[in-house]
Design an enzyme around this catalytic site. Structure first.
Site, short mmCIF file in Angstrom:
data_model
loop_
_atom_site.label_atom_id
_atom_site.label_comp_id
_atom_site.label_asym_id
_atom_site.label_seq_id
_atom_site.Cartn_x
_atom_site.Cartn_y
_atom_site.Cartn_z
N LYS A 28 -1.17 4.76 -4.59
CA LYS A 28 -0.71 6.03 -5.13
C LYS A 28 -0.07 5.95 -6.16
CE LYS A 28 -5.39 7.38 -4.46
NZ LYS A 28 -6.00 8.40 -3.34
N MET A 42 -8.05 10.23 8.55
CA MET A 42 -8.97 10.92 6.64
C MET A 42 -9.73 12.08 7.19
SD MET A 42 -8.81 6.89 4.94
CE MET A 42 -10.04 6.22 6.53
N ASP A 76 1.49 -1.62 0.35
CA ASP A 76 -0.28 0.43 -0.13
C ASP A 76 0.90 1.14 0.10
OD1 ASP A 76 -2.49 -0.78 -0.46
OD2 ASP A 76 -3.28 -0.52 1.94
C1 LIG Z 1 -6.45 4.25 4.86
S1 LIG Z 1 -6.31 4.14 6.49
C2 LIG Z 1 -5.25 3.79 6.45
C3 LIG Z 1 -5.43 3.69 8.48
C4 LIG Z 1 -3.72 2.53 9.08
N1 LIG Z 1 -4.86 1.31 8.43
C5 LIG Z 1 -3.65 2.25 10.12
O1 LIG Z 1 -3.93 1.58 11.10
O2 LIG Z 1 -3.21 4.28 10.28
C6 LIG Z 1 -5.17 5.90 6.32
C7 LIG Z 1 -5.13 7.45 6.55
O3 LIG Z 1 -4.69 7.09 8.04
C8 LIG Z 1 -3.67 8.31 9.04
N2 LIG Z 1 -2.59 7.66 8.58
C9 LIG Z 1 -1.59 6.78 7.39
N3 LIG Z 1 -0.21 6.90 8.12
C10 LIG Z 1 0.01 8.21 9.14
C11 LIG Z 1 1.05 8.90 9.49
N4 LIG Z 1 2.31 8.73 9.50
N5 LIG Z 1 0.74 9.99 9.99
C12 LIG Z 1 -0.73 10.43 10.49
N6 LIG Z 1 -2.18 9.75 9.87
C13 LIG Z 1 -1.64 8.83 9.04
C14 LIG Z 1 -4.46 8.92 7.17
O4 LIG Z 1 -5.32 9.78 8.71
C15 LIG Z 1 -5.16 8.45 6.46
O5 LIG Z 1 -5.90 9.46 5.57
#
Ligand SMILES: C[S@@+](CC[C@H](N)C(=O)[O-])C[C@H]1O[C@@H](n2cnc3c(N)ncnc32)[C@H](O)[C@@H]1O
Length: 254
Positions: free
Chosen positions: A58, A175, A36
Site C-alpha cells: 500500500k 494483526m 511488500d
Molecule cells: C501480513 S503479516 C506479515 C507477517 C510477516 N510475514 C512476519 O513474519 O513478520 C503483517 C503483520 O505482521 C506484524 N509485523 C510485521 N512487521 C512488524 C514489525 N516490524 N513490528 C511489529 N509487528 C510487525 C504486524 O502484526 C503486521 O500487521
C-alpha cells in the site's frame, strides 16, 4: 525456454541488519523484485542497479495489488527468464501468503525457492529482552493472526486461552491491534486478567514503541498509547521479564 525462477525471500522485521546472508545473496542476484509494504527501504537498497523494483503493497497511498495479479506477474516474469525475488516482511511462511504463492508457482511449473526471514513476532519479544519460551514460564509458543480472512471464522480465542493456560504457552498475535477488544474479552474466558501482555509496534526499527500491560488492560492500553499497525501482541508469563530487562537498561526507549 523457461530459465527464470522465483525466490520467496523473508526480509525480516525491518532492521536491514536482520537480513540473512542467503536473503542478501538472493536480492543481489535478482533482475525483478516484487516488494511488500513492510519491507524497509534499506533492504530494497540492496537490489542491483538496473533491476526492476515493483512495489505491490500500500506504499505511496495506493491500494495493495491484488494477490492474483502479483502471482501472475511473478509467473510471467519467470517465464521470460527473469530471476524474480518476491520480498516479504518477516518470514514468507508466517502470515505472509508465502504458502499460497508457492502452490500457485509450482502449479504453473515455475522453479521456486524459499529463503526464511526473522519473523516480527520473534524480533518483537527479543527486542524487549525476553524469550518466547522459557523452561519455567512457557513450554511453547503459538503464532496467531487476529485478522481472519473475509468470510472465514475468526480464531477461537476461548479455546486458545484454555490451551495457553493448560499447556503454559506464549501467544504471539499478529494483526491484532484493531480487534484488541474482542481478543481481550475472549482470552479472558480462560486466562487471568493479570496475565502479562506486551504490544510492540515497528519492532527492530528506530521508530519502535512498546507497552507492557495486562490482559485486563490490553485494549485500554492500545487506545491510550495510540499503538497501531504494524504491531504484535505477546501474551504470557515470559513478558514479566521485561521489567527486569528494563532495569538492566537493555531496552530501547519506549
Ligand atoms: C501480513 S503479516 C506479515 C507477517 C510477516 N510475514 C512476519 O513474519 O513478520 C503483517 C503483520 O505482521 C506484524 N509485523 C510485521 N512487521 C512488524 C514489525 N516490524 N513490528 C511489529 N509487528 C510487525 C504486524 O502484526 C503486521 O500487521
Amino acid at each position: 525456454m523457461n530459465t527464470g525462477k522465483v525466490t520467496l525471500v523473508g526480509a525480516g522485521p525491518g532492521d536491514p541488519e536482520m537480513l540473512t546472508l542467503k536473503a542478501l545473496k538472493a536480492i543481489h542476484q535478482a533482475t525483478v523484485l516484487l516488494v511488500d509494504d513492510l519491507v524497509s527501504d534499506e533492504v530494497v537498497a540492496h537490489a542491483p542497479k538496473g533491476a526492476r523494483v515493483v512495489y505491490v503493497g500500500k506504499r505511496g497511498g495506493c491500494r495493495s495489488t491484488p494477490q492474483a495479479f502479483i502471482e501472475k506477474l511473478m509467473i510471467l516474469a519467470a517465464r521470460e527468464g527473469e530471476n524474480v525475488v518476491r520480498l516479504k516482511g518477516g518470514d514468507p511462511f508466517i502470515f505472509g501468503r508465502g504458502g499460497e504463492e508457492l502452490e500457485h508457482l509450482r502449479a504453473a511449473g515455475i522453479e521456486v525457492e524459499v529463503v526464511n526471514g526473522i519473523t516480527s513476532g520473534l524480533a518483537a519479544v527479543t527486542s524487549l529482552g525476553v524469550p518466547l519460551t522459557h523452561r519455567e514460564h512457557a513450554q511453547g509458543v503459538i503464532f496467531l493472526t487476529g485478522h481472519a480472512q473475509k468470510g472465514a471464522e475468526p480464531p477461537d480465542w476461548k479455546a486458545i486461552a484454555a490451551i495457553a493456560r493448560d499447556a503454559r504457552l506464549t501467544l504471539v498475535i499478529y494483526m491484532g491491534v484493531s480487534s484488541a477488544e474482542r481478543i481481550q474479552r475472549d482470552l479472558l474466558s480462560g486466562l487471568p486478567a493479570a496475565t502479562p501482555v506486551a504490544v510492540v509496534q515497528k519492532a527492530s526499527l528506530p521508530q519502535q514503541r512498546h507497552a507492557v500491560t495486562t490482559l485486563g488492560e490490553l485494549a485500554a492500553t492500545i487506545a491510550r498509547d495510540g499503538l497501531a499497525s504494524p504491531s504484535v501482541i505477546v501474551v504470557g508469563d515470559v513478558v514479566r521479564g521485561v521489567a527486569a530487562a528494563a532495569a538492566q537498561g537493555k531496552l530501547r526507549a519506549a
